[in-house]
Design an enzyme around this catalytic site. Structure first.
Site, PDB file in Angstrom:
ATOM      1  N   HIS A 139      -2.209  14.981   0.922  1.00  0.00           N
ATOM      2  CA  HIS A 139      -2.282  13.536   0.697  1.00  0.00           C
ATOM      3  C   HIS A 139      -1.055  12.838   1.262  1.00  0.00           C
ATOM      4  CE1 HIS A 139      -3.559   9.828  -1.189  1.00  0.00           C
ATOM      5  NE2 HIS A 139      -2.381   9.711  -1.790  1.00  0.00           N
ATOM      6  N   LYS A 204      -6.892  -3.641   1.469  1.00  0.00           N
ATOM      7  CA  LYS A 204      -7.288  -3.785   0.059  1.00  0.00           C
ATOM      8  C   LYS A 204      -6.074  -4.109  -0.798  1.00  0.00           C
ATOM      9  CE  LYS A 204      -6.922   1.126  -1.160  1.00  0.00           C
ATOM     10  NZ  LYS A 204      -7.646   2.338  -1.541  1.00  0.00           N
ATOM     11  N   ASP A 234     -12.206  10.176  -4.660  1.00  0.00           N
ATOM     12  CA  ASP A 234     -12.101  10.523  -6.077  1.00  0.00           C
ATOM     13  C   ASP A 234     -13.248   9.860  -6.857  1.00  0.00           C
ATOM     14  OD1 ASP A 234     -11.385  11.171  -8.645  1.00  0.00           O
ATOM     15  OD2 ASP A 234      -9.294  10.567  -8.453  1.00  0.00           O
ATOM     16  N   THR A 238     -13.415   2.733  -3.858  1.00  0.00           N
ATOM     17  CA  THR A 238     -12.904   2.133  -2.622  1.00  0.00           C
ATOM     18  C   THR A 238     -13.902   2.283  -1.487  1.00  0.00           C
ATOM     19  OG1 THR A 238     -10.600   2.500  -3.248  1.00  0.00           O
ATOM     20  CG2 THR A 238     -11.052   2.235  -0.907  1.00  0.00           C
TER      21      THR A 238
END
EC number: 2.7.6.1
Length: 339
Positions: A139, A204, A234, A238
């Site tokens: 990540h 965003k 997840d 989004t």
């Protein structure tokens, strides 16, 4: 030096399906049967983890295949205890193959009096006796610097590029790669460069964690096939919201490619009912039956990639060669590149 002429693979319980697939793939490469090390990884009645290795591993080059996905703490403890068992059994080198590295989102202090859990996990792995890490799409790439041992971070981008060139071969000129946030631009740009596509961004703004307040499309997506690329999905909030925003901005259809299908909570239901035409994930995290049954979710295999990475590590040859789409093409022969 290792005693046997073959690498040994041991698996925890997090993704046995992938571990068996990696062993089968290595058997094909080696021209001989490669089995998982005979061991038991069990729990006592109170939840304590117990490991027993039934094969001699003294002086051997051993690879533990175990993503630290949900339940993250149980799978992490399994990995640590397996490593300790191998170290105390005099294994020559212990490599942790972690397709999905849990706790990677906690890579820095975002507020005062918060931990850097990714660094803590790195310390525990090293202390348990792990001498090398092989993972995919961390990540945060800087997590490699948390370790004082070698870390090979593989990338799903070349695999995704192969998949896109195969499945969208009649419309490649209409594809636009989209980053779902500003932080993922480098990842999206890499994939866009590989397939020769333009890049757009969905900006965003979050009012609080897990909740997206506002999204704006940066770039022209009119009548384009938009492919959102991210490192993990997840709760899918989004991705689903980004798909709606892109369609409102004139996109013809929206697909998504994410390296790690965490897919927790309402994610599967959200994807099923979303505007996404397809969500492509890898099997770095073992997909649940609900995921496999969802018509607009597709899983691409990582076993050929990890099998080759293990063999290259064992042989002392280049891991970085696996970043090249031309190198991966022959490894995935039969799945991609038929045309």
């Amino acid at each position: 030096m290792p005693i046997s002429n073959e690498p040994k693979i041991i698996a925890g319980n997090a993704n046995k399906r992938l571990a068996n697939a990696v062993a089968r793939r290595m058997s094909m490469h080696r021209g001989m049967n490669v089995d998982l090390v005979d061991a038991r990884v069990e729990r006592f009645n109170d939840g304590e983890i117990f490991v027993e290795v039934f094969e001699n591993v003294r002086g051997e080059d051993v690879y533990i295949l175990q993503p630290t996905s949900r339940p993250a703490n149980d799978n992490l403890m399994e990995l640590l205890i397996i490593a300790d068992a191998l170290r105390r059994s005099s294994a020559s080198r212990i490599t942790a193959v972690i397709p999905y590295f849990g706790y990677a989102r906690q890579d820095r202090r975002t507020k005062s009096r918060t931990p850097i859990s990714a660094k803590l996990v790195a310390n525990m792995l090293t202390e348990a006796g792990v001498s090398r890490i092989v993972t995919m799409d961390l990540h945060a790439a800087q997590i490699q610097g948390f370790f004082d041992i070698p870390v090979d971070n593989l990338y799903a981008a070349p695999l995704f590029a192969l998949d896109i060139m195969e499945n969208f071969r009649d419309g490649l000129e209409d594809i636009t790669v989209v980053s779902p946030d500003v932080g993922g631009v480098a990842r999206a740009r890499e994939l866009a460069t590989r397939i020769g596509a333009p890049l757009s961004i969905v900006d965003k703004r979050r009012e609080k964690a897990g909740e997206v307040a506002e999204m704006t499309v940066i770039g022209d997506v009119q009548d384009q096939i938009c492919i959102i690329v991210d490192d993990m999905c997840d709760t899918a909030g989004t991705l689903c919201k980004a798909a709606e925003v892109l369609l409102e901005a004139g996109a013809r259809e929206v697909h998504a490619y994410t390296s790690h299908g965490v897919l927790s909570g309402p994610a599967v239901e959200r994807v099923t009912n979303s505007k996404l035409k397809s969500l492509v994930i890898t099997d770095s995290i073992e997909p649940t039956q609900a995921v496999l049954n969802t018509p607009n979710i597709r899983v691409v295999p990582t076993a050929p990639l990890f099998a080759q990475a293990i063999l290259n590590t064992w042989n002392g040859t280049s891991i970085s060669s696996l970043i090249d789409t031309k190198t991966l093409g022959p490894i995935y022969e039969g799945l991609y590149g038929q045309h």
